[in-house]
Write an enzyme that holds these catalytic residues in place. Sequence first.
Site, mmCIF file in Angstrom:
data_model
loop_
_atom_site.group_PDB
_atom_site.id
_atom_site.type_symbol
_atom_site.label_atom_id
_atom_site.label_comp_id
_atom_site.label_asym_id
_atom_site.label_seq_id
_atom_site.Cartn_x
_atom_site.Cartn_y
_atom_site.Cartn_z
ATOM 1 N N ASP A 199 0.839 -1.198 0.000
ATOM 2 C CA ASP A 199 0.000 0.000 0.000
ATOM 3 C C ASP A 199 0.876 1.251 0.000
ATOM 4 O OD1 ASP A 199 -2.203 -1.622 0.188
ATOM 5 O OD2 ASP A 199 -2.384 -1.412 2.368
HETATM 6 N N1 URA Z 1 -1.280 -5.851 3.886
HETATM 7 C C1 URA Z 1 -1.744 -4.580 3.902
HETATM 8 O O1 URA Z 1 -2.760 -4.303 4.501
HETATM 9 N N2 URA Z 1 -1.052 -3.646 3.233
HETATM 10 C C2 URA Z 1 0.108 -3.900 2.591
HETATM 11 O O2 URA Z 1 0.708 -2.991 2.024
HETATM 12 C C3 URA Z 1 0.570 -5.223 2.589
HETATM 13 C C4 URA Z 1 -0.139 -6.179 3.242
#
Ligand code: URA
Length: 232
Positions: free
Chosen positions: A102
């Site tokens: 993310d």
């Molecule tokens: N899980 C999440 O919630 N975000 C990420 O970036 C990776 C795994």
Amino acid sequence: MRLDKYLVHANIGTRKEVKELIRKSRIKVNGVIVKKDDLKVDENIDIILLDDEEVIYQKYVYYMLNKPQGVVSATTDRKDKTVLECFDIPLKDDVFPVGRLDKDTEGLLLISNDGALAHRLLSLKYHVDKKYYVKCEKEVTTEMIASLEDVIKLKDETYQPGKVERIGVDEIYLTIQEGKFHQVKRMLHYVGNEVTYLKRVQFGSLKLDEKLRPGEWRSLTKEEIVELGGQL
Ligand code: URA
């Protein structure tokens, strides 16, 4: 391709370093010392030597990036800075981030042009571990850990059991094999907590090099490439 680009892609050094090697007459093309970093070379025909040792061009490249927050896991984006823009070398045109983190997640992201390896690492059937450091809003209780280590069924999604290592009252390592959208955040939300900081520390056999600060990268070592299943 330009000689300096060839040398960077052969992992000889950064663009600045290879220009210095050329300036110091340490590079020969077909037996002749070259001084021009923009000389065009053909990777299939020309013999390029550094200090009289042949420089082998790499078809596949593998980089580890410590992804900073605020950067998107994409090759192009109209609005945000991309993970590829963290690199201060000219990248091959076909590189891409292997999987996604993310925008507000930090940590280990593999950048490569090896499509077959990417497929293996991301495919569910190969059970590749992804380990995250998770800082939570409140205490992670034993009940929460038990739920995270069990199957989680949401309305729209099912998550396979994770593996939890407790590090502090509100800090855990969570290892999962899937990589579904916002998975770690949604798992923690489901058990009654919230993620306040998320960082990936391991992807399969590859461990985040703690010497890399957010936004920094390095090439994988030969050992790391082999262990991960890449091609030298
Ligand atoms: N899980 C999440 O919630 N975000 C990420 O970036 C990776 C795994």
